[in-house]
Design a protein around this motif. Structure first.
Motif, PDB file in Angstrom:
ATOM      1  N   ASP A 150      -9.551  26.039   0.394  1.00 40.27           N
ATOM      2  CA  ASP A 150      -9.590  25.739   1.384  1.00 40.27           C
ATOM      3  C   ASP A 150     -10.434  24.223   1.569  1.00 40.27           C
ATOM      4  OD1 ASP A 150      -8.236  27.913   2.215  1.00 40.27           O
ATOM      5  OD2 ASP A 150     -10.646  28.328   3.606  1.00 40.27           O
ATOM      6  N   ASP A 151     -11.236  23.753   0.772  1.00 36.99           N
ATOM      7  CA  ASP A 151     -12.080  22.725   0.412  1.00 36.99           C
ATOM      8  C   ASP A 151     -11.295  22.024  -0.260  1.00 36.99           C
ATOM      9  OD1 ASP A 151     -14.246  22.967   2.208  1.00 36.99           O
ATOM     10  OD2 ASP A 151     -15.081  24.461   0.904  1.00 36.99           O
ATOM     11  N   CYS A 152     -10.443  21.919  -1.420  1.00 35.66           N
ATOM     12  CA  CYS A 152      -9.256  21.162  -3.047  1.00 35.66           C
ATOM     13  C   CYS A 152      -8.387  20.914  -1.263  1.00 35.66           C
ATOM     14  CB  CYS A 152      -9.036  22.035  -3.396  1.00 35.66           C
ATOM     15  SG  CYS A 152     -10.183  22.683  -4.761  1.00 35.66           S
ATOM     16  N   VAL A 153      -8.026  21.796  -0.419  1.00 37.09           N
ATOM     17  CA  VAL A 153      -7.075  21.085   0.508  1.00 37.09           C
ATOM     18  C   VAL A 153      -7.367  20.357   1.882  1.00 37.09           C
ATOM     19  CG1 VAL A 153      -4.989  21.596   2.118  1.00 37.09           C
ATOM     20  CG2 VAL A 153      -5.047  23.449  -0.075  1.00 37.09           C
ATOM     21  N   ARG A 154      -8.193  20.528   1.752  1.00 33.80           N
ATOM     22  CA  ARG A 154      -9.126  19.741   2.948  1.00 33.80           C
ATOM     23  C   ARG A 154      -9.465  18.070   2.178  1.00 33.80           C
ATOM     24  NH1 ARG A 154     -14.240  17.400   3.818  1.00 33.80           N
ATOM     25  NH2 ARG A 154     -15.110  20.116   1.914  1.00 33.80           N
ATOM     26  N   LEU A 155      -9.467  18.560   1.020  1.00 37.07           N
ATOM     27  CA  LEU A 155     -10.531  16.860  -0.036  1.00 37.07           C
ATOM     28  C   LEU A 155      -9.305  16.406   0.262  1.00 37.07           C
ATOM     29  CD1 LEU A 155     -13.205  18.232  -1.559  1.00 37.07           C
ATOM     30  CD2 LEU A 155     -13.315  17.061   0.267  1.00 37.07           C
ATOM     31  N   LEU A 156      -7.670  17.108  -0.353  1.00 39.97           N
ATOM     32  CA  LEU A 156      -6.781  16.147  -1.082  1.00 39.97           C
ATOM     33  C   LEU A 156      -6.155  15.581  -0.385  1.00 39.97           C
ATOM     34  CD1 LEU A 156      -5.689  16.588  -3.850  1.00 39.97           C
ATOM     35  CD2 LEU A 156      -3.825  17.764  -2.805  1.00 39.97           C
ATOM     36  N   ARG A 157      -5.557  14.201  -0.483  1.00 44.41           N
ATOM     37  CA  ARG A 157      -4.800  13.461   1.059  1.00 44.41           C
ATOM     38  C   ARG A 157      -3.914  14.370   0.871  1.00 44.41           C
ATOM     39  NH1 ARG A 157      -1.245  10.218  -1.622  1.00 44.41           N
ATOM     40  NH2 ARG A 157      -1.016   9.385  -3.639  1.00 44.41           N
ATOM     41  N   LYS A 158      -2.915  13.780   2.038  1.00 45.20           N
ATOM     42  CA  LYS A 158      -1.078  14.253   2.235  1.00 45.20           C
ATOM     43  C   LYS A 158      -0.788  13.553   1.118  1.00 45.20           C
ATOM     44  CE  LYS A 158      -2.019  15.506   6.988  1.00 45.20           C
ATOM     45  NZ  LYS A 158      -1.559  14.865   8.461  1.00 45.20           N
ATOM     46  N   GLY A 159       0.132  14.308   0.684  1.00 46.91           N
ATOM     47  CA  GLY A 159       1.058  13.279  -0.510  1.00 46.91           C
ATOM     48  C   GLY A 159      -0.171  13.200  -2.343  1.00 46.91           C
ATOM     49  N   GLY A 160      -0.997  14.240  -1.817  1.00 41.14           N
ATOM     50  CA  GLY A 160      -2.103  14.151  -3.283  1.00 41.14           C
ATOM     51  C   GLY A 160      -1.333  15.407  -4.024  1.00 41.14           C
ATOM     52  N   LEU A 161      -1.910  15.677  -5.301  1.00 39.79           N
ATOM     53  CA  LEU A 161      -1.513  17.110  -6.505  1.00 39.79           C
ATOM     54  C   LEU A 161      -2.601  17.523  -6.584  1.00 39.79           C
ATOM     55  CD1 LEU A 161       0.370  17.443  -8.249  1.00 39.79           C
ATOM     56  CD2 LEU A 161      -0.222  16.089 -10.498  1.00 39.79           C
ATOM     57  N   LEU A 162      -2.668  18.682  -6.340  1.00 42.55           N
ATOM     58  CA  LEU A 162      -4.121  19.209  -6.999  1.00 42.55           C
ATOM     59  C   LEU A 162      -3.190  20.122  -8.319  1.00 42.55           C
ATOM     60  CD1 LEU A 162      -6.115  21.537  -7.091  1.00 42.55           C
ATOM     61  CD2 LEU A 162      -5.003  23.277  -4.691  1.00 42.55           C
ATOM     62  N   ILE A 163      -3.916  20.388  -9.371  1.00 39.21           N
ATOM     63  CA  ILE A 163      -4.037  20.885 -10.351  1.00 39.21           C
ATOM     64  C   ILE A 163      -4.747  21.845 -10.646  1.00 39.21           C
ATOM     65  CG2 ILE A 163      -3.665  20.044 -12.983  1.00 39.21           C
ATOM     66  CD1 ILE A 163      -2.734  17.047 -12.211  1.00 39.21           C
ATOM     67  N   SER A 164      -4.226  23.290 -10.762  1.00 39.44           N
ATOM     68  CA  SER A 164      -5.134  24.415 -11.768  1.00 39.44           C
ATOM     69  C   SER A 164      -5.113  24.689 -12.712  1.00 39.44           C
ATOM     70  CB  SER A 164      -4.873  25.354 -10.554  1.00 39.44           C
ATOM     71  OG  SER A 164      -5.006  24.805  -9.408  1.00 39.44           O
ATOM     72  N   ASP A 165      -5.723  24.678 -13.564  1.00 45.06           N
ATOM     73  CA  ASP A 165      -5.563  25.512 -14.962  1.00 45.06           C
ATOM     74  C   ASP A 165      -5.822  26.550 -15.429  1.00 45.06           C
ATOM     75  OD1 ASP A 165      -4.591  25.181 -17.466  1.00 45.06           O
ATOM     76  OD2 ASP A 165      -6.584  23.757 -18.750  1.00 45.06           O
ATOM     77  N   ASN A 166      -5.280  27.205 -16.289  1.00 46.92           N
ATOM     78  CA  ASN A 166      -5.596  28.781 -16.831  1.00 46.92           C
ATOM     79  C   ASN A 166      -4.908  29.682 -15.880  1.00 46.92           C
ATOM     80  OD1 ASN A 166      -8.587  27.014 -17.977  1.00 46.92           O
ATOM     81  ND2 ASN A 166      -6.760  27.910 -19.282  1.00 46.92           N
ATOM     82  N   VAL A 167      -4.296  29.444 -15.225  1.00 45.76           N
ATOM     83  CA  VAL A 167      -3.643  30.604 -14.047  1.00 45.76           C
ATOM     84  C   VAL A 167      -3.160  31.082 -14.352  1.00 45.76           C
ATOM     85  CG1 VAL A 167      -3.493  28.389 -12.240  1.00 45.76           C
ATOM     86  CG2 VAL A 167      -1.821  29.434 -12.988  1.00 45.76           C
ATOM     87  N   LEU A 168      -2.173  31.528 -15.286  1.00 42.82           N
ATOM     88  CA  LEU A 168      -2.080  33.061 -16.147  1.00 42.82           C
ATOM     89  C   LEU A 168      -3.033  33.635 -17.403  1.00 42.82           C
ATOM     90  CD1 LEU A 168       1.957  31.173 -16.680  1.00 42.82           C
ATOM     91  CD2 LEU A 168       0.584  32.810 -14.778  1.00 42.82           C
ATOM     92  N   PHE A 169      -3.217  33.083 -17.366  1.00 43.14           N
ATOM     93  CA  PHE A 169      -4.272  33.556 -18.223  1.00 43.14           C
ATOM     94  C   PHE A 169      -4.227  34.243 -19.204  1.00 43.14           C
ATOM     95  CE2 PHE A 169      -8.965  35.689 -18.112  1.00 43.14           C
ATOM     96  CZ  PHE A 169      -9.798  35.152 -18.660  1.00 43.14           C
TER      97      PHE A 169
END
Length: 228
Positions: A150-169
């Protein structure tokens, strides 16, 4: 082709990609050697290259990184920043911060990368300035991703990119037959996190089998906002 439970991507494909993904930077090679010798988790070679390409594509002015470790990813991303760009990276391990600071200084990036000693899942809530980051790289404790979304979405600008690593673990997120019981909490929370990303009304997400699994999420812009 048989499904290989020991690899997210078949070993011969991973081997081929890594042979082609040659790291030539001496500082980064030195950090990779240190990480291998001291069991410090850093991005897989193909993920590191993806991170470099994406940063140079987006040319962000402000990046938030969760999980600095020894500064490896911070340095890679800093080299793709827009002119005058800055990185805020969060790390709670004092020894990691010390080593990261040394590496960042060696790279000449001490004025570009700021390390905050903090537990990200508690600290993110205190960061002011909604939609203030062009890119966020999530690479901290995997079981905490869902609590930071929720905070990542709040802090990310519109059109911005969220990259999450190791999600398949190691493939465990995707397959019950490849499940290590002591990792059950991490796996369940990563599954919850991926579902939340894919169903989030403000994000469009792609899941990649790159490295240990990466998600790329763009904070969407409505047609009205895009075209006025």
């Amino acid at each position: 082709m048989d499904y290989d439970l020991n690899a997210i991507v078949t070993p011969y494909v991973t081997s081929y990609i890594r042979k082609k993904t040659v790291q030539k930077d001496e500082l980064l090679l030195d950090i990779e050697r240190y990480a291998a010798e001291n069991s410090v988790p850093v991005a897989e070679p193909e993920t590191a290259r993806l991170l470099s390409v994406l940063t140079k594509l987006v040319r962000p002015k402000k990046i938030l990184e969760v999980g600095c470790a020894v500064g490896y990813s911070s340095i890679i991303m800093a080299r793709g920043l827009a002119e005058g760009g800055k990185i805020l990276t969060l790390e709670y391990d004092t020894e990691m911060i010390k080593k990261a600071s040394e590496n960042i200084k060696r790279a000449g990036l001490e004025d570009t990368i700021h390390i905050a000693e903090a537990d990200a899942k508690d600290y993110l809530w205190y960061i002011e300035g909604d939609e203030s980051f062009d890119m966020i790289f999530l690479d901290g404790p995997k079981a905490h991703y869902i609590y930071m979304l929720d905070d990542c979405v709040r802090l990310l600008r519109k059109g911005g990119l969220l990259i999450s690593d190791n999600v398949l673990f190691k493939g465990m997120t995707a397959d019950d037959g490849h499940f290590v019981r002591r990792k059950v909490t991490i796996i369940n929370r990563l599954r919850e996190y991926i579902t939340a990303l894919m169903e989030h009304p403000q994000l469009e997400t792609s899941i990649l089998s790159q490295g240990d699994g990466v998600t790329l999420s763009v904070k969407t812009v409505s047609d009205e906002e895009r075209f006025g």
